[in-house]
Scaffold this motif. Sequence first.
Motif, mmCIF file in Angstrom:
data_model
loop_
_atom_site.group_PDB
_atom_site.id
_atom_site.type_symbol
_atom_site.label_atom_id
_atom_site.label_comp_id
_atom_site.label_asym_id
_atom_site.label_seq_id
_atom_site.Cartn_x
_atom_site.Cartn_y
_atom_site.Cartn_z
ATOM 1 N N THR A 157 0.844 -1.148 0.132
ATOM 2 C CA THR A 157 0.043 0.020 -0.195
ATOM 3 C C THR A 157 0.888 1.325 0.142
ATOM 4 O OG1 THR A 157 0.057 0.199 2.509
ATOM 5 C CG2 THR A 157 -2.046 -1.117 1.384
ATOM 6 N N TYR A 158 0.424 2.268 -0.629
ATOM 7 C CA TYR A 158 1.303 3.424 -0.720
ATOM 8 C C TYR A 158 0.513 4.578 -0.215
ATOM 9 C CZ TYR A 158 -1.301 3.207 -5.246
ATOM 10 O OH TYR A 158 -2.349 3.236 -6.060
ATOM 11 N N PHE A 179 -4.629 8.483 -7.830
ATOM 12 C CA PHE A 179 -4.802 8.633 -9.002
ATOM 13 C C PHE A 179 -3.480 8.692 -9.797
ATOM 14 C CE2 PHE A 179 -4.148 13.065 -7.371
ATOM 15 C CZ PHE A 179 -3.038 13.654 -8.223
ATOM 16 N N ILE A 180 -2.107 8.922 -9.370
ATOM 17 C CA ILE A 180 -0.920 8.866 -9.855
ATOM 18 C C ILE A 180 -0.190 7.462 -9.873
ATOM 19 C CG2 ILE A 180 -0.223 11.033 -8.917
ATOM 20 C CD1 ILE A 180 1.796 9.647 -7.200
ATOM 21 N N PHE A 213 0.796 -6.711 -6.453
ATOM 22 C CA PHE A 213 -0.397 -5.879 -6.500
ATOM 23 C C PHE A 213 0.017 -4.544 -5.515
ATOM 24 C CE2 PHE A 213 -3.845 -4.847 -3.415
ATOM 25 C CZ PHE A 213 -4.892 -4.875 -4.435
ATOM 26 N N GLY A 214 -0.652 -3.458 -5.623
ATOM 27 C CA GLY A 214 -0.556 -2.390 -4.938
ATOM 28 C C GLY A 214 -1.929 -1.450 -5.048
ATOM 29 N N CYS A 215 -1.967 -0.816 -3.746
ATOM 30 C CA CYS A 215 -3.207 -0.014 -3.702
ATOM 31 C C CYS A 215 -2.974 1.195 -2.814
ATOM 32 C CB CYS A 215 -4.340 -0.576 -3.428
ATOM 33 S SG CYS A 215 -4.767 -1.091 -1.690
ATOM 34 N N ALA A 216 -3.740 2.266 -2.796
ATOM 35 C CA ALA A 216 -3.640 3.257 -2.043
ATOM 36 C C ALA A 216 -4.030 3.024 -0.603
ATOM 37 C CB ALA A 216 -4.576 4.598 -2.343
ATOM 38 N N ASN A 243 -6.180 9.603 0.919
ATOM 39 C CA ASN A 243 -6.668 8.331 0.571
ATOM 40 C C ASN A 243 -7.349 7.783 1.997
ATOM 41 O OD1 ASN A 243 -5.095 8.464 -1.778
ATOM 42 N ND2 ASN A 243 -3.485 7.541 -0.854
ATOM 43 N N LYS A 244 -8.165 8.656 2.375
ATOM 44 C CA LYS A 244 -8.803 8.402 3.818
ATOM 45 C C LYS A 244 -9.834 7.200 3.224
ATOM 46 C CE LYS A 244 -11.450 9.937 7.614
ATOM 47 N NZ LYS A 244 -10.709 9.835 8.850
ATOM 48 N N GLY A 245 -9.929 6.192 4.189
ATOM 49 C CA GLY A 245 -10.939 5.159 3.696
ATOM 50 C C GLY A 245 -10.245 3.929 3.019
ATOM 51 N N ARG A 246 -8.915 4.081 2.598
ATOM 52 C CA ARG A 246 -8.280 3.221 1.660
ATOM 53 C C ARG A 246 -7.416 2.340 2.685
ATOM 54 N NH1 ARG A 246 -8.257 4.613 -4.007
ATOM 55 N NH2 ARG A 246 -7.729 2.458 -4.087
ATOM 56 N N PRO A 247 -7.204 1.172 2.446
ATOM 57 C CA PRO A 247 -7.808 0.425 1.068
ATOM 58 C C PRO A 247 -9.462 0.248 1.720
ATOM 59 C CG PRO A 247 -6.560 -1.241 2.597
ATOM 60 C CD PRO A 247 -6.288 0.312 3.284
#
Length: 173
Positions: free
Chosen positions: A95-96, A101-102, A130-133, A148-152
């Motif tokens: 996670t990052y 969006f980037i 795999f990666g996600c915000a 990125n509040k609420g992520r993942p």
Amino acid sequence: MEKNGDNLKESMQVKSLVMVFSYHHNNTEKIANACAKALGAEVKTPQQVKPEEIAEYDLVGFGSGIYSATFDPSVLDLADRLPNTAGKKAFLFSTYGAPAFIANREFIEKNHQQIREKLQAKGYTVIGEFGCAGWNTNSFLKFFGGLNKGRPNAEDLRNAEEFARSVKGKARG
């Protein structure tokens, strides 16, 4: 007859381990748990894993939040201490805290580059990434509620499960 079915089912099993370092908001741990659910795997931290025990697994996931464009030092250190292997299967996830969006495949692969190279040098085949915000409240961001509040989120977790099922299929074949 049932015994043959059990043997076939057992031969189709992929013994998996999901190893993760997750710190601030446990973003990456959420992804690790989603992957583990799809794989029927244990989740451990780098501190809980002995390098030699990884040989017991058919598939190993390495996960971390992204810190300064790479995995946490505890995960990188574990990779350095792994014994050499021939073609053991691995997958990477992260996670990052960068704006969602980037992120694209190239962004994720760049952040995974150091761990991927360490594993490949040990003889691992990386069969998926795999990666996600993830929610980021580091530094000044905490004054604005973070990024990125609420992520993942639920969709990210579904995507992680789908990703894990796909790498399990690759590990079998």
